[in-house]
Design a protein around this motif. Structure first.
Motif, mmCIF file in Angstrom:
data_model
loop_
_atom_site.group_PDB
_atom_site.id
_atom_site.type_symbol
_atom_site.label_atom_id
_atom_site.label_comp_id
_atom_site.label_asym_id
_atom_site.label_seq_id
_atom_site.Cartn_x
_atom_site.Cartn_y
_atom_site.Cartn_z
ATOM 1 N N ASP A 2 0.980 -1.345 -0.014
ATOM 2 C CA ASP A 2 -0.181 0.028 0.017
ATOM 3 C C ASP A 2 0.809 1.295 -0.113
ATOM 4 O O ASP A 2 2.038 1.256 0.042
ATOM 5 C CB ASP A 2 -1.110 -0.164 1.150
ATOM 6 C CG ASP A 2 -0.162 0.020 2.433
ATOM 7 O OD1 ASP A 2 0.881 0.277 2.514
ATOM 8 O OD2 ASP A 2 -0.822 -0.237 3.430
ATOM 9 N N VAL A 3 0.200 2.349 -0.061
ATOM 10 C CA VAL A 3 0.722 3.761 -0.187
ATOM 11 C C VAL A 3 1.751 3.892 1.092
ATOM 12 O O VAL A 3 2.962 4.579 1.111
ATOM 13 C CB VAL A 3 -0.011 5.014 -0.369
ATOM 14 C CG1 VAL A 3 0.721 6.273 -0.528
ATOM 15 C CG2 VAL A 3 -0.791 4.595 -1.688
ATOM 16 N N GLN A 34 -0.901 1.705 -10.585
ATOM 17 C CA GLN A 34 -2.241 2.082 -10.377
ATOM 18 C C GLN A 34 -2.517 3.295 -9.240
ATOM 19 O O GLN A 34 -3.772 3.581 -9.180
ATOM 20 C CB GLN A 34 -2.860 0.766 -9.932
ATOM 21 C CG GLN A 34 -2.262 0.353 -8.496
ATOM 22 C CD GLN A 34 -2.922 -1.132 -8.162
ATOM 23 O OE1 GLN A 34 -3.330 -1.718 -8.874
ATOM 24 N NE2 GLN A 34 -2.501 -1.341 -6.802
ATOM 25 N N SER A 35 -1.412 3.786 -8.764
ATOM 26 C CA SER A 35 -1.849 4.811 -7.548
ATOM 27 C C SER A 35 -1.036 6.038 -7.818
ATOM 28 O O SER A 35 0.111 6.249 -8.042
ATOM 29 C CB SER A 35 -1.104 4.303 -6.411
ATOM 30 O OG SER A 35 -1.305 5.316 -5.445
#
Length: 90
Positions: A2-3, A34-35
């Motif tokens: 995750d980020v 994707q982010s």
């Protein structure tokens, strides 16, 4: 990944993903695809690295002296001469 984990890895491993171990780099690259938040973090880290490695900015020789002289001149220009016996309240 995750980020938040990505940000921690940037802090620990740096912004050059090619130097990361494969087990960290591959998930990071997938996250980047994707982010936009991950992309922004990486861009910020790269900009920070570039700023920290840039040569220092130096003021031109004599700049401080010119500033002091200009300030003294401005102070002298704004001061009105007082006549004898006159106060600031007059």
């Amino acid at each position: 990944m995750d980020v938040t984990e990505f940000e921690e890895l940037i802090d620990r491993l740096g912004e050059d993903l090619s130097l990361w171990p494969d087990d960290r780099r591959l998930p990071a690259e997938a996250l980047l695809a994707q982010s936009s938040a991950a992309e922004a973090l990486l861009d910020e880290a790269r900009a920070l690295r570039q700023a920290l490695t840039a040569p220092p900015v130096r003021a031109p020789k004599g700049l401080a002296d010119r500033i002091v002289a200009a300030a003294a001149k401005m102070k002298g220009d704004t001061a009105e001469p007082r006549t004898e016996g006159e106060t600031a309240e007059s």
